[in-house]
Write an enzyme that holds these catalytic residues in place. Structure first.
Site, mmCIF file in Angstrom:
data_model
loop_
_atom_site.group_PDB
_atom_site.id
_atom_site.type_symbol
_atom_site.label_atom_id
_atom_site.label_comp_id
_atom_site.label_asym_id
_atom_site.label_seq_id
_atom_site.Cartn_x
_atom_site.Cartn_y
_atom_site.Cartn_z
ATOM 1 N N LYS A 1 6.546 0.867 -2.051
ATOM 2 C CA LYS A 1 6.951 -0.041 -0.975
ATOM 3 C C LYS A 1 6.731 -1.500 -1.375
ATOM 4 C CE LYS A 1 8.365 2.828 2.233
ATOM 5 N NZ LYS A 1 9.767 2.788 2.738
ATOM 6 N N TYR B 1 2.495 5.444 -2.914
ATOM 7 C CA TYR B 1 3.275 5.003 -1.762
ATOM 8 C C TYR B 1 3.234 3.483 -1.644
ATOM 9 C CZ TYR B 1 4.848 4.426 3.050
ATOM 10 O OH TYR B 1 5.539 4.015 4.176
#
Length: 269
Positions: A148, A144
């Site tokens: 990002k 994750y």
């Protein structure tokens, strides 16, 4: 005065919905997207258009449809995203790919689809919603954080590529907010007797506690409203509690190993 047209991916709930409702209340023409708009029949404040950001052709189809309706798109907010947790060693490449297809390649597809019209109208704003987690490697959230972080770096480059077209690009990085992201997050299973069993289980509990205690998503909506009304947006904006924003400051000033020790202490690892 002409109302600005705003398109928000992932506008059916959470941060995306809060942004849409707030901008609508300020007089913007707002459209959101969802993979399954039919599941949100009570969502009537602004239209939800069908979009699967992992579909290679869906972004182009959606932008063409919206341009027929409104003739222009002033603001694209790339908000759609999914979470993932797990030890790198025990998380499947298939699940990793799903995250990157949504969190990284999805925004790229939207950007490529909308840029021709923004260049033609000689103005526009692209806001990529990333995460404070994208500024650092977090244990058991590596994929994750990486997805990002990659979108944040892409934002930096895209700003420079678009500067001569009147198209502004920026990145808004929320911290922990009270949304339903935890329910849609992929969790690699906690494997009994795995080398990672106890530390991963402990980290999962801590992550869920942070989301439950998160800030109101309206804070992100208000920040985005201010950015839209800013003549020269900054490269990066962080939205979160004081501790989360302070962690970014520490990341920039502390030696790597010192910062790593702080993270280990925070996650009790």
């Amino acid at each position: 005065m002409r109302q600005k047209v705003v398109l928000i991916t992932g506008g059916s709930s959470g941060i995306g919905k809060s942004i849409g409702l707030f901008l609508k209340s300020k007089g913007f023409t707002v459209y959101g997207t969802s993979r399954n708009p039919e599941n949100y029949k009570s969502h009537t404040s602004f239209p939800l258009l069908k979009l699967e950001v992992r579909d290679r052709d869906a972004a182009n189809t959606l932008i063409k449809e919206l341009l027929k309706r409104e003739d222009r798109i002033d603001v694209l907010i790339n908000n759609a995203g999914i979470g993932i947790t797990g030890p790198i060693e025990e998380t499947s490449l298939e699940e990793m790919n799903k995250v990157f297809e949504t969190n990284f390649y999805g925004p790229i597809r939207m950007i490529k689809a909308v840029l021709p019209s923004m260049r033609k109208q000689k103005e526009g704003l692209i806001i990529n919603v990333t995460s404070i987690a994208g500024f650092m490697g977090l244990p058991y959230r590596a994929i994750y954080s990486t997805s990002k972080g990659a979108l944040g770096i892409l934002t930096e480059a895209l700003r420079m590529e678009c500067k001569d077209f009147g198209v502004k690009v920026t990145n808004v990085a929320p911290g922990d907010f009270a949304t339903n992201i935890a329910s849609g997050r992929y969790h690699a299973p906690v494997i009994k007797d795995s080398a990672y069993e106890q530390p991963y289980k402990k980290t999962l509990e801590l992550i869920d506690d942070h989301v439950d205690e998160g800030e109101d998503p309206i804070l992100v909506a208000k920040k985005i409203y201010r950015i839209i009304n800013t003549r020269k947006p900054k490269v990066h904006y962080a939205v979160g509690n004081a501790l989360q924003k302070f962690s970014l400051f520490l990341k920039n000033v502390l030696p790597d190993k010192v910062y790593e020790r702080l993270l280990l202490k925070h996650y009790k690892l």
